[in-house]
Scaffold this motif. Structure first.
Motif: not given
Ligand code: SAM
Length: 620
Positions: A243-250, A557-561
């Motif tokens: 539903e909200a890929p911007w909050y996906a788990r890293p 979500a593109p997180y900083q690793a």
């Protein structure tokens, strides 16, 4: 209506029968053998637990917790065969009360001594059931997350990937809701590729639902008088974007040490949770321990009482319960459970009670105030010291972090030797955000005072508070925006605290014997910030379509690793830190989080950027 329905039960030939569903919880012939046949062997657990990788937990999901018999059998199988750790997640819509479960577990332990140790442990930690998710420990390497509520809702709000499932929700003919296509579809979403499921039912509706969810199924010999059962394996992941890929788990950090910047309550709480999961961390920062609110003479462990059922209401409730549990278990006596009361209109108290969100008996009405028996005061330095007791601590402030090919390096002031590399970094520096310059944090200045005079018997709050502190009165707290300059107590603030104390106590307190000022880290929506940090430019690019309300398949979500934040705890940090520390540690290590997705979203660091994109306030 939030309140959970109570099951209507009767004893039936050594098992329990539900009158609501006219079905039994487990076989009257030999429930444990049935469980082992259908669920343990049906998922091939002895072999798979034996082959388990030690750097990630083996995750089992269950539909229908009931008496916990299946969970106990899984614990035993793990103890005999497994390595690493076991995470169990089980949903229950009609939970047994603590008393009913204790009775059921006592007869289970008597009948099957092989699982008695876990039955006793489960009876000791089983919560007073209330809607939402709660996590308990069934052994040093075993956690159980109980999701109390309707199966569909709980699955939609779950965020983990299971290796195996126990589908145990009464016969489909008596309880079709538990086997609906969308329910089993959610099971598919929450299963790792190659993960399995087992059930006693071979009904065609169940087979079809499994198939639609991407499972291949086969019939296998059933237990006792049942000719067949089903075993299933996830062959095809039905790609269903969250539903909200911007909050996906890293992407989790499976090995290596974690650096935690900040030795206040946030840093200590996440270090403690990582330690309990067998992960090493190094905490940096003597400074924060002595500057921030974590070193106030005492803090309150009091709940926030919301009159509506929202993710925030559930979060602050769960945080309070977890704080009481964590602080009560510390080796040093940091927590004093003196109880607390707060002013409220009776109608509001009745509304909160009727909501059924709080476990029964936790709060009561005492004339003109709400009384919370489990509330208490905490000595924060003592708690922080205990949480950090088994963690490596570098008593220096970190001034710089850099990402290299090998991991994160940490630079401390005046040192040329940079510790590292670390697999991940947690920024837990409270109101001071030198290492995350665009953190959405505003420092707010707070002061508390200690007065001479007869202390109250318990905490009393009405926006301000008084609490017993030995033979003195603790009173607070003031709020003011921080304009820079020294963080120091003022006479005006002491007088404000004195007036508030007088009104709550009903008499004038004595002289002020100590005053303390500290900075709180506040956020625009007043909720904490806990989770992975975006690569900001990449996130704006990925989600710019939100500004035009575009509905499309957005990328994860593109997180900083390996970069996480744990801040913004405001004035409730002592209450929220233990639960949030457990959530963050679970996210870093790929364990099942105690928080369901809606609460994880409530505290996600990216929520302000996403909100601004949706409101068209950011253009790429
Ligand atoms: N696994 C259990 C054990 O070890 O005791 C037995 C489970 S019993 C066969 C089925 C369970 O599913 C019951 O506890 C029942 O309350 C639960 N259940 C039935 N319908 C549900 C629903 N819609 N949502 C959540 N739980 C439900």
């Amino acid at each position: 209506m939030t309140r959970l329905p109570e099951p209507d039960l009767e004893a039936d030939r050594g098992t329990l029968r539900s009158r609501d569903f006219d079905d039994i919880y487990y076989s009257p012939d030999d429930g444990l053998s049935e469980t082992e046949h259908v669920f343990i062997n049906g998922n091939d657990l002895k072999k798979r637990l034996g082959q388990q990788e030690t750097d990630r937990p083996f995750v089992i999901g269950e539909l229908g917790f009931g008496t916990g018999l299946n969970v106990l059998a899984a614990c035993r199988c793990f103890e005999k065969n497994g390595h690493g750790s076991l995470n169990l997640w089980s949903v229950e819509g009609f939970p047994l009360s603590q008393k009913a479960l204790a009775e059921a577990l006592s007869s289970i332990a008597e009948r099957w001594p092989a699982i008695a140790p876990w039955a006793e442990q489960l009876a000791a930690v089983y919560p007073n059931p209330a809607p939402g998710q709660t996590q308990v420990s069934l052994g040093p390497r075993i956690t159980l997350t109980l999701a109390f509520g309707d199966v569909r809702e709980c699955l939609i709000n779950a965020d983990f990937r299971a290796n195996a499932w126990f589908l145990d929700g009464f016969a489909p003919s008596r309880n079709p809701a538990m086997w609906a296509d969308d329910v089993i579809g959610q099971v598919g979403r929450l299963t790792k590729s190659g993960g399995t499921a087992a059930t006693f039912s071979v009904a065609s509706g169940v087979r079809d639902a499994l198939q639609k969810a991407g499972f291949a199924w086969e019939k296998a010999p059933g237990f006792g008088r049942k000719k067949h059962m089903l075993r299933a394996r996830l062959e095809k992941k039905m790609t269903r974007s969250p539903e909200a890929p911007w909050y996906a788990r890293p992407t989790p950090c499976r090995s290596g040490e974690i650096a935690i910047i900040g030795a206040g309550i946030a840093g200590a709480a996440v270090a403690y949770s990582l330690f309990r999961k067998g992960r090493r961390s190094t905490v940096f920062g003597a400074g924060s321990r002595h500057k921030a609110a974590s070193s106030n003479p005492a803090g309150l462990i009091m709940p926030r009482l919301d009159a509506d059922d929202t993710p925030a209401a559930r979060f602050y409730r769960d945080a309070f319960l977890e704080a009481v549990k964590t602080y009560s278990s510390l080796r040093r006596k940091a927590f004093t459970p003196c109880g607390g009361s707060t002013t409220a209109e009776r109608s509001r108290f009745v509304q909160i009670q009727n909501l059924g969100l709080w476990p029964d008996g936790l709060m009561s009405w005492d004339g003109d105030r709400v009384w919370i028996s489990q509330a208490g005061t905490l000595d924060p330095s003592c708690a922080v010291d205990d949480l950090l007791a088994r963690v490596s601590l570098i008593e220096k402030d970190a001034c710089r972090i850099t990402q290299t090919d090998g991991g994160w390096m940490v630079q401390t002031a005046g040192e040329t030797n940079h510790p590292g590399p670390f697999a991940a970094i947690v920024l837990a520096t409270g109101a001071i955000q030198d290492l995350w310059p665009d953190a959405p944090i505003t420092p707010s200045l707070g002061q508390l005072d200690v007065f001479d005079g007869a202390p109250p018997a318990c905490i009393m709050t009405d926006g301000h508070y008084v609490a017993p502190l030995g033979s003195k009165v603790l009173a607070g707290a003031t709020y003011a925006p921080f304009q820079g300059g020294p963080v120091a107590p003022t006479h005006d603030n002491s007088e404000a605290n004195r007036r508030a104390a007088r009104s709550l106590l009903g008499f004038e307190p004595g002289a002020s014997v100590a005053s303390r000022a500290a900075l709180r880290a506040t956020t625009p929506d007043r909720h904490p910030i806990v989770g992975p940090l975006y690569d900001k430019e990449a996130a704006i690019n990925a989600y710019q379509g939100l500004s035009k309300g575009r509905k499309m398949d957005y990328p994860p979500a593109p997180y900083q690793a390996g970069l996480y934040a744990f801040t913004g705890l405001g004035s409730r940090g002592l209450v929220t830190a233990p639960l949030l520390g457990a959530h963050l540690a679970a996210m870093i290590t790929d364990h099942v989080s105690p928080l369901p997705s809606d609460i994880a979203a409530l505290v996600h660091p990216g929520r302000f950027l996403i909100r601004d994109l949706k409101r068209g306030k950011i253009s790429p």
